[in-house]
Write an enzyme that holds these catalytic residues in place. Structure first.
Site, short mmCIF file in Angstrom:
data_model
loop_
_atom_site.label_atom_id
_atom_site.label_comp_id
_atom_site.label_asym_id
_atom_site.label_seq_id
_atom_site.Cartn_x
_atom_site.Cartn_y
_atom_site.Cartn_z
N GLN A 244 -18.31 -16.85 45.95
CA GLN A 244 -18.60 -18.00 46.80
C GLN A 244 -17.84 -17.89 48.12
OE1 GLN A 244 -16.89 -22.09 46.49
NE2 GLN A 244 -18.92 -22.63 45.72
N ARG B 59 -13.60 -26.53 33.01
CA ARG B 59 -12.40 -26.72 32.18
C ARG B 59 -12.68 -26.45 30.71
NH1 ARG B 59 -10.32 -32.18 34.77
NH2 ARG B 59 -12.57 -32.31 35.03
N ARG C 66 -24.24 -23.67 47.40
CA ARG C 66 -23.73 -24.87 46.73
C ARG C 66 -23.91 -26.03 47.71
NH1 ARG C 66 -19.48 -25.80 42.20
NH2 ARG C 66 -19.29 -28.05 42.24
N TYR D 115 -16.32 -29.90 52.60
CA TYR D 115 -15.72 -28.72 53.22
C TYR D 115 -16.56 -28.29 54.43
CZ TYR D 115 -12.25 -28.40 49.51
OH TYR D 115 -11.21 -28.67 48.66
#
Length: 310
Positions: A81, A298, A199, A151
């Site tokens: 990424q 996770r 993404r 971002y």
């Protein structure tokens, strides 16, 4: 099952390390189908953390080859990424200004960034291409362009963070210009036969931010380029940090309800993640038909062998 992008802090001065290789090989050995390596930074002037990878550095290519070989040996695909933080880093360790779409402070960092000038945007696009070429030369199956969670590129897409009045701001056509040009440059750099993913935030979930309706237009434009192979669908922005990471107070599959409308806007394969904790839930999401890939982060940190066991 996808191991979705996340930072590990395991890079060695920006380069792939033995610890990083062991971390991702464990997930491949455990049976995950796709690994997306996160935090591969494309722009050296904005690289703030030595524990994260600097994709633009050609010295990293041999390490990427070792990493890709270790993962591929278990039948797993690996994608890198490409990451540009924008205002989501502090300039205190950079000794230079943080660069972003507009001079608006991040709620987390609190520093007012410098607005990227047109020549700096061109330079940034070039660095996405250089970084993608390095990842492809490293034997990765593909690259993923990070345009989510408040971002760098998402800061151009969102009207909440893009207050520009030039060709890079204003109407959605202008706000998506950076993403589309990055996609074009990345595809040019890697050629055919290498995956290019994005993404993308389906909804910023903030007042005045990128909406689901606008994101549907963005994903349709991405598909129309013919250069994108899949979309990693996500949501939320920096104002709700860390909603997209999703602690125990966040409902399971918190972004899954956004998928149905997003699915109608594109035929590209879609991935979804955030608070997907067990294989039964993952299978139920796939059975609904709105996603093709399910990210479990996770859950794989807790047990990298989860896919094989399931």
């Amino acid at each position: 099952i996808v191991s979705p992008p996340h930072g590990t802090g395991y890079a060695d001065d920006g380069l792939p390390s033995d610890r990083q290789l062991a971390y991702y090989e464990a997930r491949a050995r455990g049976g995950v189908g796709l690994i997306v390596v996160g935090s591969l930074h494309v722009y050296p002037p904005q690289w703030a953390a030595p524990g994260e990878n600097l994709a633009e550095d050609p010295r990293a290519v041999p390490g990427y080859r070792r990493l890709a070989a270790a993962v591929h040996a278990h039948g797993t695909a690996i994608v890198g990424q490409l990451h540009f933080s924008g205002r989501q880093i502090s300039g205190s360790g950079l000794h230079r200004p943080v660069l972003a779409a507009s001079p608006l402070a991040s709620p987390q960092v609190g520093e007012i960034p410098k607005e990227l000038e047109p020549h700096e945007i061109d330079d940034l696009i070039d660095h996405f291409g250089l970084s993608a070429a390095n990842i492809a030369a490293g034997g990765f199956a593909g690259v993923e362009i990070f345009s989510s969670q408040g971002y760098g590129i998402n800061q151009f897409l969102s009207p909440a963070t893009n207050h520009r009045d030039d060709e890079w701001g204003g109407p959605l056509e202008n706000r998506m210009r950076l993403l589309l040009q990055v996609v074009a440059r990345v595809r040019e750099a890697v050629g055919e036969g290498v995956l290019v993913g994005v993404r993308l935030s389906m909804d910023d979930l903030v007042e005045g931010g990128l909406t689901l309706a606008e994101s549907c237009q963005v994903v349709a434009a991405l598909e129309a380029t013919g250069a994108v192979d899949y979309v990693n669908a996500s949501a939320a922005s920096s104002q709700q940090w860390p909603l997209w990471i999703g602690d125990a107070g966040v409902p399971a599959g918190t972004f899954v309800p956004l998928l149905a409308e997003f699915r109608r806007a594109t035929s590209l394969p879609l991935a979804i993640a955030t608070r997907i904790k067990d294989p039964l839930h993952a299978e139920a999401i796939l059975a609904e038909g709105n996603a093709d890939l399910v990210g479990m982060n996770r859950a794989l940190i807790a047990d990298p062998d989860l896919p094989r066991k399931a």
